[in-house]
Design a protein around this motif. Structure first.
Motif, mmCIF file in Angstrom:
data_model
loop_
_atom_site.group_PDB
_atom_site.id
_atom_site.type_symbol
_atom_site.label_atom_id
_atom_site.label_comp_id
_atom_site.label_asym_id
_atom_site.label_seq_id
_atom_site.Cartn_x
_atom_site.Cartn_y
_atom_site.Cartn_z
ATOM 1 N N ARG A 98 45.010 27.659 45.158
ATOM 2 C CA ARG A 98 46.209 28.334 45.652
ATOM 3 C C ARG A 98 46.592 29.499 44.738
ATOM 4 O O ARG A 98 46.905 30.601 45.207
ATOM 5 C CB ARG A 98 47.377 27.365 45.765
ATOM 6 N N ALA A 99 46.580 29.288 43.430
ATOM 7 C CA ALA A 99 46.929 30.343 42.479
ATOM 8 C C ALA A 99 46.004 31.551 42.633
ATOM 9 O O ALA A 99 46.458 32.704 42.632
ATOM 10 C CB ALA A 99 46.870 29.807 41.046
ATOM 11 N N LEU A 100 44.717 31.286 42.790
ATOM 12 C CA LEU A 100 43.752 32.373 42.981
ATOM 13 C C LEU A 100 44.018 33.106 44.287
ATOM 14 O O LEU A 100 44.065 34.335 44.323
ATOM 15 C CB LEU A 100 42.326 31.819 42.965
ATOM 16 N N PHE A 101 44.192 32.369 45.371
ATOM 17 C CA PHE A 101 44.416 32.992 46.676
ATOM 18 C C PHE A 101 45.703 33.813 46.695
ATOM 19 O O PHE A 101 45.739 34.894 47.273
ATOM 20 C CB PHE A 101 44.445 31.940 47.778
ATOM 21 N N VAL A 102 46.755 33.305 46.070
ATOM 22 C CA VAL A 102 48.024 34.037 46.039
ATOM 23 C C VAL A 102 47.870 35.326 45.232
ATOM 24 O O VAL A 102 48.285 36.395 45.669
ATOM 25 C CB VAL A 102 49.156 33.141 45.478
ATOM 26 N N LYS A 103 47.264 35.216 44.067
ATOM 27 C CA LYS A 103 47.076 36.406 43.213
ATOM 28 C C LYS A 103 46.183 37.438 43.897
ATOM 29 O O LYS A 103 46.427 38.634 43.810
ATOM 30 C CB LYS A 103 46.464 35.977 41.871
ATOM 31 N N ALA A 104 45.167 36.971 44.608
ATOM 32 C CA ALA A 104 44.242 37.875 45.305
ATOM 33 C C ALA A 104 44.802 38.338 46.656
ATOM 34 O O ALA A 104 44.164 39.120 47.348
ATOM 35 C CB ALA A 104 42.901 37.183 45.513
ATOM 36 N N LYS A 105 45.980 37.831 47.011
ATOM 37 C CA LYS A 105 46.659 38.167 48.267
ATOM 38 C C LYS A 105 45.797 37.844 49.484
ATOM 39 O O LYS A 105 45.736 38.588 50.453
ATOM 40 C CB LYS A 105 47.085 39.622 48.268
ATOM 41 N N VAL A 106 45.130 36.692 49.407
ATOM 42 C CA VAL A 106 44.316 36.210 50.509
ATOM 43 C C VAL A 106 45.164 35.398 51.460
ATOM 44 O O VAL A 106 44.907 35.333 52.662
ATOM 45 C CB VAL A 106 43.121 35.375 49.978
ATOM 46 N N LEU A 107 46.210 34.742 50.939
ATOM 47 C CA LEU A 107 47.096 33.930 51.781
ATOM 48 C C LEU A 107 48.202 34.777 52.343
ATOM 49 O O LEU A 107 48.710 35.644 51.755
ATOM 50 C CB LEU A 107 47.707 32.788 50.967
#
Length: 85
Positions: free
Chosen positions: A76-85
């Motif tokens: 989740r942290a990775l996806f949020v930072k990468a703006k994938v979510l």
């Protein structure tokens, strides 16, 4: 050590990601691991540390289902930072 890419261990949430106009659901350790490792390392270069953490936690969760909570949090942290979510 289990093969993380084939793990059917469920994550604590289902991630819905839009990829090339299609929605992709990620609900297991194996699906998340494949998603994070099938792209070239250049794709994740900006988020190298978060990516490494997520992959490491997913590998651990493939062997020990108790680790699905921190694995889910790392993804989740990775996806949020990468703006994938």
């Amino acid at each position: 050590m289990s093969d993380a890419s084939n793990s059917e261990t469920p994550l604590r949430t289902i991630f819905e990601i839009s990829l090339n106009g299609k929605t992709v659901s990620i609900s297991t350790v194996g699906q998340a691991y494949r998603f994070l490792t099938n792209f070239s390392s250049v794709e994740w270069m900006e988020f190298r540390s978060l990516h490494a953490d997520a992959v490491r936690w997913l590998q651990g969760a493939a062997d020990n289902a108790i680790l699905t909570v921190p694995a889910t949090d790392a993804v989740r942290a990775l996806f949020v930072k990468a703006k994938v979510l």
